[in-house]
Every structure is written in C-alpha cells, then in structure tokens.
Design an enzyme around this catalytic site. Structure first.
Site, short mmCIF file in Angstrom:
data_model
loop_
_atom_site.label_atom_id
_atom_site.label_comp_id
_atom_site.label_asym_id
_atom_site.label_seq_id
_atom_site.Cartn_x
_atom_site.Cartn_y
_atom_site.Cartn_z
N HIS A 115 43.17 43.22 45.95
CA HIS A 115 43.00 42.10 44.75
C HIS A 115 44.61 42.64 44.33
O HIS A 115 45.26 43.45 44.17
CB HIS A 115 42.02 42.06 43.32
N GLY A 154 45.50 54.00 41.76
CA GLY A 154 44.99 53.82 40.95
C GLY A 154 43.52 52.77 40.85
O GLY A 154 43.00 52.42 40.37
N GLN A 155 43.25 52.79 42.38
CA GLN A 155 42.67 51.91 42.62
C GLN A 155 41.09 52.24 42.96
O GLN A 155 40.76 53.38 43.12
CB GLN A 155 42.71 50.77 44.25
N SER A 156 40.11 51.26 42.05
CA SER A 156 39.02 51.85 41.73
C SER A 156 37.93 50.83 41.80
O SER A 156 36.39 50.56 41.88
CB SER A 156 39.17 51.86 39.57
N ASP A 170 40.80 39.82 34.12
CA ASP A 170 39.96 41.43 34.30
C ASP A 170 39.18 41.70 32.42
O ASP A 170 39.57 41.20 31.51
CB ASP A 170 41.50 42.27 33.98
N ILE A 171 38.62 42.21 32.61
CA ILE A 171 37.58 42.90 32.17
C ILE A 171 37.77 43.75 30.77
O ILE A 171 37.77 43.72 29.69
CB ILE A 171 35.74 43.24 32.51
N ASN A 217 46.63 48.07 43.70
CA ASN A 217 46.79 49.22 44.03
C ASN A 217 45.31 49.41 45.01
O ASN A 217 44.82 49.23 45.57
CB ASN A 217 45.70 49.86 43.24
N HIS A 277 46.85 42.05 41.10
CA HIS A 277 47.00 42.17 39.33
C HIS A 277 48.02 41.45 39.30
O HIS A 277 48.99 41.33 39.43
CB HIS A 277 47.00 43.35 38.60
P1 5GP Z 1 41.55 48.05 40.48
O1 5GP Z 1 41.69 50.14 39.70
O2 5GP Z 1 41.24 48.88 41.56
O3 5GP Z 1 43.90 48.34 40.46
O4 5GP Z 1 41.37 47.26 39.69
C1 5GP Z 1 40.29 47.10 38.83
C2 5GP Z 1 40.54 46.64 38.07
O5 5GP Z 1 39.12 45.38 38.52
C3 5GP Z 1 40.34 47.02 36.86
O6 5GP Z 1 41.53 45.80 36.31
C4 5GP Z 1 39.12 46.66 36.41
O7 5GP Z 1 39.14 46.52 34.53
C5 5GP Z 1 38.85 45.62 36.23
N1 5GP Z 1 37.83 45.20 36.41
C6 5GP Z 1 35.84 46.01 37.37
N2 5GP Z 1 35.03 45.42 36.90
C7 5GP Z 1 35.00 44.17 36.41
C8 5GP Z 1 34.42 43.12 36.52
O8 5GP Z 1 32.89 43.57 36.50
N3 5GP Z 1 34.50 41.89 35.42
C9 5GP Z 1 36.01 42.65 36.01
N4 5GP Z 1 36.63 40.12 35.52
N5 5GP Z 1 37.23 43.36 35.79
C10 5GP Z 1 36.58 44.17 36.29
#
Ligand code: 5GP
Ligand code: ZN
Length: 113
Positions: A99, A92-94, A30-31, A86, A101
């Site tokens: 995916h 909390g999904q972005s 994760d970034i 999420n 975590h």
């Molecule tokens: P969500 O918020 O959808 O559950 O998780 C998305 C995750 O993707 C977040 O933890 C965010 O830090 C990670 N993320 C978003 N953009 C990128 C990217 O370009 N590269 C990587 N490695 N992680 C990303």
C-alpha cells in the site's frame, strides 16, 4: 488471502471509507489518520510489500502511483502531498499487503522518523 485485512476490504468483507475502486486499485481512508488527508492506495492483488514486487508488476506499480495522484486530486491536496510505502516491519510496515500512504493537508517534516 482470507486473513489479510486489505484483501478483506478489497473483497467487501471488511468495511472501509472508500474514495474509489477502479477494479485493479482501491483508495480508502486510513482508519488512524496521521494527517488531515490520509488515504491508502492498494492493488486488489495481494503483494506483501514493495520488496515482493516483480518485473511483471511494472504496469500495476505505475497504475498505483497514478491512483495516488488521482486520490491527491480528489481530496484537494494535489498541490502538496507525501507518498510513503513502508516495506518490512523495521521500516514501520504493519499490514503486509502493498500500500501507498497518501498524506496531505498539513506541512510535512523531513526527514521522516
Ligand atoms: P503500515 O503500517 O503497514 O505502513 O500501514 C498500515 C496502515 O493501515 C496504518 O496506517 C493503519 O492505520 C491502517 N489500517 C490498519 N487496519 C486498517 C483497517 O482495517 N482499515 C483501514 N481503513 N486502515 C487500516
Ligand atoms: Zn492482501
């Protein structure tokens, strides 16, 4: 899905620190890590969220969870780790590409916020 960041990573069009890529499933760091180990496990196939998974994805969903287990082993956290998905913005999904975590390397609180 050209404007999906995870599809772009899967296609090699955006950079990621890759843990493994078995063709069907990828694991990358994760970034913005929320734990000492924070890996994302995704299918190469674009499924927007767990809510969008169908019965024909049954085997892929199992493959994803086994890939999470592999990622936990390969990052040294197999003894204690958390798996989160999420589903939906309010949860909390972005990034709207399914995916999981993998979080580990620290003590986890319960319940999550
Ligand atoms: P969500 O918020 O959808 O559950 O998780 C998305 C995750 O993707 C977040 O933890 C965010 O830090 C990670 N993320 C978003 N953009 C990128 C990217 O370009 N590269 C990587 N490695 N992680 C990303
Ligand atoms: Zn995608």
């Amino acid at each position: 899905m050209e404007n999906c960041i995870f599809c772009r990573i899967a296609a090699g069009q955006a950079p990621a620190r890759m843990l493994f890529d078995d063709g069907e499933v990828l694991a990358f760091y994760d970034i913005a890590p929320r734990a000492p180990v924070h890996v994302l496990v995704i299918p190469r196939l674009h499924i927007p969220s767990l809510a969008h998974a169908q019965a024909n994805h049954r085997e892929l969903l199992g493959t994803l969870l086994l890939a999470v287990q592999r990622a936990a082993r390969e990052t040294g956290v197999a003894e204690a780790f958390r798996v989160v998905t999420n589903s939906g913005a309010a949860a909390g999904q972005s990034v709207f590409h399914l995916h999981f975590h993998l979080l580990g390397g620290r003590t986890m609180a319960w319940p999550p916020g």
